[in-house]
Scaffold this active site. Structure first.
Site, PDB file in Angstrom:
ATOM      1  N   ASN A 228      -6.570   3.788  -0.325  1.00 23.41           N
ATOM      2  CA  ASN A 228      -5.561   2.413  -0.651  1.00 23.41           C
ATOM      3  C   ASN A 228      -6.347   1.480   0.202  1.00 23.41           C
ATOM      4  O   ASN A 228      -5.966   1.343   1.494  1.00 23.41           O
ATOM      5  CB  ASN A 228      -4.316   2.779  -0.209  1.00 23.41           C
TER       6      ASN A 228
ATOM      7  N   GLU B 115       2.854   8.594  -3.800  1.00 26.78           N
ATOM      8  CA  GLU B 115       1.952   7.439  -4.439  1.00 26.78           C
ATOM      9  C   GLU B 115       0.660   8.371  -4.511  1.00 26.78           C
ATOM     10  O   GLU B 115      -0.047   8.614  -5.364  1.00 26.78           O
ATOM     11  CB  GLU B 115       2.076   5.993  -4.055  1.00 26.78           C
TER      12      GLU B 115
ATOM     13  N   ARG C 245      -5.978   3.323  -5.419  1.00 29.62           N
ATOM     14  CA  ARG C 245      -4.714   2.304  -5.696  1.00 29.62           C
ATOM     15  C   ARG C 245      -5.319   1.019  -6.188  1.00 29.62           C
ATOM     16  O   ARG C 245      -5.960   0.498  -5.166  1.00 29.62           O
ATOM     17  CB  ARG C 245      -3.669   2.472  -4.637  1.00 29.62           C
TER      18      ARG C 245
ATOM     19  N   ARG D  78      10.932 -11.013   1.328  1.00 32.94           N
ATOM     20  CA  ARG D  78      10.691 -11.909   0.057  1.00 32.94           C
ATOM     21  C   ARG D  78      12.063 -12.152  -0.316  1.00 32.94           C
ATOM     22  O   ARG D  78      13.014 -11.544  -0.220  1.00 32.94           O
ATOM     23  CB  ARG D  78       9.839 -11.191  -0.952  1.00 32.94           C
TER      24      ARG D  78
ATOM     25  N   HIS E 263       4.876  -1.244  -8.309  1.00 34.28           N
ATOM     26  CA  HIS E 263       5.431   0.073  -7.850  1.00 34.28           C
ATOM     27  C   HIS E 263       5.363   1.166  -9.072  1.00 34.28           C
ATOM     28  O   HIS E 263       5.893   2.154  -9.090  1.00 34.28           O
ATOM     29  CB  HIS E 263       6.895  -0.138  -7.283  1.00 34.28           C
TER      30      HIS E 263
END
Length: 402
Positions: A7, A387, A95, A245, A184
């Site tokens: 990642n 993940e 990823r 956010r 996601h």
């Protein structure tokens, strides 16, 4: 198969090596004992080693300084080699945040694929360029090692047009690719299968609402095992209240603020880094916000109320979208660990017949589990995401599809 999962960020690389022991006919990886891990039991998914190389390209001249991604890979190589004991890696899984409209599944990387990912940089300027750096660094160091790109957006390529299209002039879509992409997806796809199996439902028959709740948060409507709507849109800013956010906001507010003198960079900073829980409560960490709320801080209580209300609204809407959800599933850092936030959300969903088992909800566990009462009209689950495991399994399937 030994899979190195990467990642890559602009100044860091998170890595993990997985031993993918085998696959059954339905494509679910199994450990050496033959257990798939999809029945709620916890297993490590074959992790051999993992770590993080950070401060890549920094100005620090000290011994921990890492000049570039190539040097970072040298350090990863040394750490991995010490664990593998002479065994060699079979493939690398990356990823990649944004796959645009082209990529609907993991792909074997070549020069053309790398360039295609790079062309998507404008859609994910903070992520895709770093992903490409990692891909090219691996190609330079191990040119014959197969590499696979696993896209966060791929799971959402099944969205119907009425869900992914915005009500703006068609030219904005055809010229700039402005549409809902969703994010996601790697996590949601993995969790959806585990949740279905926990409830003894075939994944292709599973209707559910999956809430991936971390510092970044999204919720997805899954119908017949496929994504049909999701809260994040053209970027990861849309949708739920997140750590920093704003989530959904009236677009006219942006026009108003522009007219007040705020520029595009200022708006980006405001909405992506200074809003959400941080803007409402002064802290983006859910644990701190819950603690402050318990201590009587009104701002923290308000932040929790807004965030739980926003998520409950989405869950109610997505329950309708999937034609009746069999489950509501919580995952990721907040979803897996904050019993208090789960309870706040569930309390807003009693009209759907949802009822939590208080003891089960409060109990801390790393296992996939049901936290609703037996008479709850919709099952409520907590399913830990992984993940890296999903990326490793997808990589193994691409490199050795048999």
């Amino acid at each position: 198969m030994l899979i190195l999962v990467l990642n890559s960020g602009s100044s860091s690389i998170k890595y993990q090596v997985r031993d993918i022991a085998g696959r059954n006919d339905d494509g679910v990886s199994r450990n050496d004992d033959g257990v798939s891990g999809d029945d709620g039991r916890n297993d490590d998914g074959g992790i051999l080693t993992e770590g993080l190389i950070d401060r890549i390209g920094g100005s620090d001249p000290g011994p921990d300084a890492v000049a570039d991604h190539a040097e970072a890979l040298d350090r990863i190589d040394a750490a991995v080699s010490a664990v593998l004991g002479g065994r060699e890696l079979d493939a690398v899984g990356h990823r990649v945040v944004h796959g645009g409209e082209r990529f609907s599944e993991p792909v074997l990387i070549n020069n053309e694929i790398t360039r295609a990912i790079e062309r998507l940089n404008p859609l994910a300027p903070l992520h895709n360029p770093a992903n490409v750096l990692g891909i090219r660094a691996i190609a330079a160091k191990w040119p014959t090692l197969p590499q696979v790109a696993v896209f966060d957006t791929a799971f959402h390529r099944t969205l119907p047009e009425h869900a992914w299209r915005y009500a703006v002039p068609d030219e904005l879509y055809s010229r700039y690719g402005i549409r809902r992409y969703g994010f996601h997806g790697t996590s949601v796809g993995y969790v959806s299968v585990r949740a279905a199996r926990l409830l003894k439902i075939q994944p292709e028959n599973f209707n559910a609402v999956i809430a991936h709740l971390g510092n970044g948060a999204s919720v997805t409507a899954v119908h017949a095992g496929k994504s049909i709507d999701t809260s994040m849109g053209f970027t990861p800013l849309e949708g739920l209240v997140m750590g920093t956010r704003s989530g959904d906001i009236d677009p006219s507010i942006l026009i108003f603020l522009l007219r007040q003198g705020l520029d595009a960079d200022g708006l980006d900073e405001l909405l992506n880094r200074k809003s959400g829980l941080a803007g409402l409560a002064g802290d983006n960490d859910m644990r701190s916000v819950v603690e402050a709320a318990d201590g009587g801080a009104e701002a923290a209580q308000t932040a929790l109320s807004i965030a739980s209300y926003r998520l409950a609204k989405y869950i109610g809407g997505y329950h309708v979208a999937v034609g009746g959800a069999r489950a509501v599933v919580f995952t990721a850092g907040i979803g897996e660990n904050s019993w208090r936030f789960r309870a706040l959300v569930a309390d807003r969903l009693t009209a759907l017949g949802i009822s939590l088992d208080e003891a089960a909800n409060r109990a801390h566990s790393k296992q996939a589990r049901v936290i609703s009462t037996p008479d709850s009209a919709i099952a409520v689950l907590v399913v830990p995401t992984d993940e890296e495991r999903a990326i490793a399994e997808a990589t193994a399937a691409v490199v050795s599809p048999g």
